[in-house]
Design a protein around this motif. Structure first.
Motif, PDB file in Angstrom:
ATOM      1  N   VAL A  82       0.859  -1.201   0.000  1.00 46.36           N
ATOM      2  CA  VAL A  82       0.000   0.000   0.000  1.00 46.36           C
ATOM      3  C   VAL A  82       0.889   1.243   0.000  1.00 46.36           C
ATOM      4  CG1 VAL A  82      -1.746   1.300   1.278  1.00 46.36           C
ATOM      5  CG2 VAL A  82      -1.869  -1.203   1.184  1.00 46.36           C
ATOM      6  N   PRO A 104      -7.595   1.684   2.402  1.00 43.59           N
ATOM      7  CA  PRO A 104      -6.683   0.888   1.570  1.00 43.59           C
ATOM      8  C   PRO A 104      -6.028  -0.263   2.321  1.00 43.59           C
ATOM      9  CG  PRO A 104      -6.363   3.229   1.149  1.00 43.59           C
ATOM     10  CD  PRO A 104      -7.305   3.129   2.301  1.00 43.59           C
ATOM     11  N   ILE A 105      -5.700  -0.069   3.597  1.00 51.07           N
ATOM     12  CA  ILE A 105      -5.067  -1.146   4.378  1.00 51.07           C
ATOM     13  C   ILE A 105      -6.040  -2.290   4.601  1.00 51.07           C
ATOM     14  CG2 ILE A 105      -4.240  -1.720   6.695  1.00 51.07           C
ATOM     15  CD1 ILE A 105      -2.833   1.025   6.731  1.00 51.07           C
ATOM     16  N   ALA A 113      -6.442  -4.105   1.350  1.00 55.08           N
ATOM     17  CA  ALA A 113      -5.256  -4.882   0.992  1.00 55.08           C
ATOM     18  C   ALA A 113      -5.116  -6.128   1.858  1.00 55.08           C
ATOM     19  CB  ALA A 113      -4.006  -4.013   1.123  1.00 55.08           C
TER      20      ALA A 113
END
Length: 423
Positions: free
Chosen positions: A96, A249-250, A253
């Motif tokens: 990321v 996003p984390i 992901a």
């Protein structure tokens, strides 16, 4: 005489009269004493404001730096199934943008015992050697021993204050007792095991130095009955202030059911309390400057009353009302500006030598001033911020100037005839 009335504002003549009024004379002793107290009050108020604000800034910066240096900026935890796939998840999160590195973690509370049979509560953190090396507040502050071969051995890294309280040095054994241990026919018995101390570190944050024990990840899995899984993944990012934008996003992901917590959420109440204390101290210390500015008002009123005959003579000689007002403005503002500049110099000088002064006063008093056990940090920090110092100086000068306006205006309205009638 008309020429005197037409002198330009703040001319040499006005400065000369104001400087004479500021000089100490036996007949003007009362005015001089009040002027002296006003000067000292403004100086101490400005210095105290600069010192206190700088120390609180230093505390916040040091605490923030050290807390974020050893704890993840974002913590990812599993929702449904244990984190047995932590390696794959960590690798995906590492991709990321904005993520610096990830650290799979097992942690638990234990009772630690050392060579002196003293006991202390501790927090064991099971980490990989590569991740521990990236934690520069730990790996960059090893006081004795080494972290080399950390994964391969059974040694642990211990905080300096914890080691001191337990009487441990590198190579000694530390005995750890975990409440959740082995299951027996008689119930769950605590797990007890001794580990050699392979390294002693000093982060500089007393709360961590007195409690943290780093253990190899695999060994921690065995000790806490968490083989082949971790409790959480700590994520370190490039810009900790923008962690909220990285949460989505984390989590995406991660590729599995999980949720995240940011360092801001974990420490919100702590840093909010620091901010409230900082604002309250600013208001309280500003009142000191305000009281000193009010002393200027009383001093100028006394000076106007004492110099009534002088004012009348100046007016009859052609001095304008504006010239008289400016004379007393210069007199009062000079006290405020001089006190502010002296306070600025004193405050900055104190901040630049604050740790040496702390040690000196500790030596004089025979006690530990700002004991690290209560104030978290092993040294007293001070961070002078130019913007805040300019604000404090401008505020003090502004208060001093405003304080001179009314008595100066009163002086300019003095009727020469009435002033000379009773002379």
């Amino acid at each position: 005489m008309e020429a005197s009335g037409k002198t330009r504002p703040f001319s040499r003549f006005e400065w000369m009269i104001a400087s004479r009024y500021l000089r100490s004379r036996r007949r003007d002793a009362g005015v001089s004493v009040i002027a002296g107290f006003s000067f000292i009050g403004i100086m101490l108020g400005v210095a105290a404001l600069i010192i206190v604000m700088s120390v609180m800034n230093g505390f916040r910066t040091e605490l923030l730096t050290r807390i974020l240096g050893v704890n993840g900026h974002v913590v990812l935890m599993a929702m449904d199934t244990p984190l047995t796939d932590y390696d794959e998840v960590a690798q995906r999160i590492n991709g990321v943008p904005g993520v610096k590195f990830t650290m799979p973690l097992i942690q638990g509370q234990v009772l630690a015992t050392g060579e002196t049979a003293a006991n202390a509560g501790a927090l064991v953190k099971g980490v990989r050697e590569a991740d521990l090396q990236r934690l520069t507040p730990v790996s960059g502050n090893i006081r004795s021993g080494t972290l080399d071969g950390f994964d391969a051995g059974e040694g642990v890294a211990v905080g300096s204050r914890l080691a001191a309280s337990l009487g441990l040095v590198t190579g000694d054994l530390i005995r750890l007792v975990a409440p959740e241990g082995d299951v027996t026919p008689f119930g769950t018995s605590p797990r007890v095991k001794s580990y050699p101390v392979s390294a002693i570190f000093e982060i500089g944050l007393s709360e961590y130095d007195a409690a943290y024990v780093y253990m190899p990840l695999q060994e921690a899995g065995l000790f806490f009955n968490s083989e082949d899984q971790v409790q959480q993944i700590e994520i370190f990012v490039d810009r900790p202030d923008n962690v909220v934008a990285l949460q989505g996003p984390i989590e995406q992901a991660a590729g599995r059911p999980a949720y995240t917590i940011t360092w801001q959420q974990q420490n919100e109440s702590f840093f909010s309390a620091l901010e409230v204390e900082r604002n309250v101290m600013f208001i309280i210390l500003t009142l000191i400057v305000l009281v000193a500015a009010l002393n200027i008002i009383s001093g100028l009123f006394m000076l106007v009353k004492d110099k009534g005959r002088d004012i009348a003579i100046l007016r009859t000689m052609g001095a304008s009302k504006g010239a008289v007002m400016r004379v007393f403005l210069i007199t009062g503002a000079s006290i405020g500006i001089a006190g502010t500049l002296a306070g600025f110099a004193l405050g900055v000088l104190f901040c630049l030598n604050i740790e040496n002064l702390r040690q000196f006063f500790s030596w004089i008093s025979g006690t530990t001033i700002f004991n690290p056990e209560f104030y978290f940090l092993s040294r007293l920090p001070a961070e002078v911020q130019a913007g805040e110092v300019i604000t404090v100086v401008a505020m003090a000068i502004g208060m001093s100037f405003v304080a001179t306006l009314f008595p100066s205006w009163q002086a300019s309205r003095l009727d020469p005839v009435e002033a000379l009638r009773y002379e």
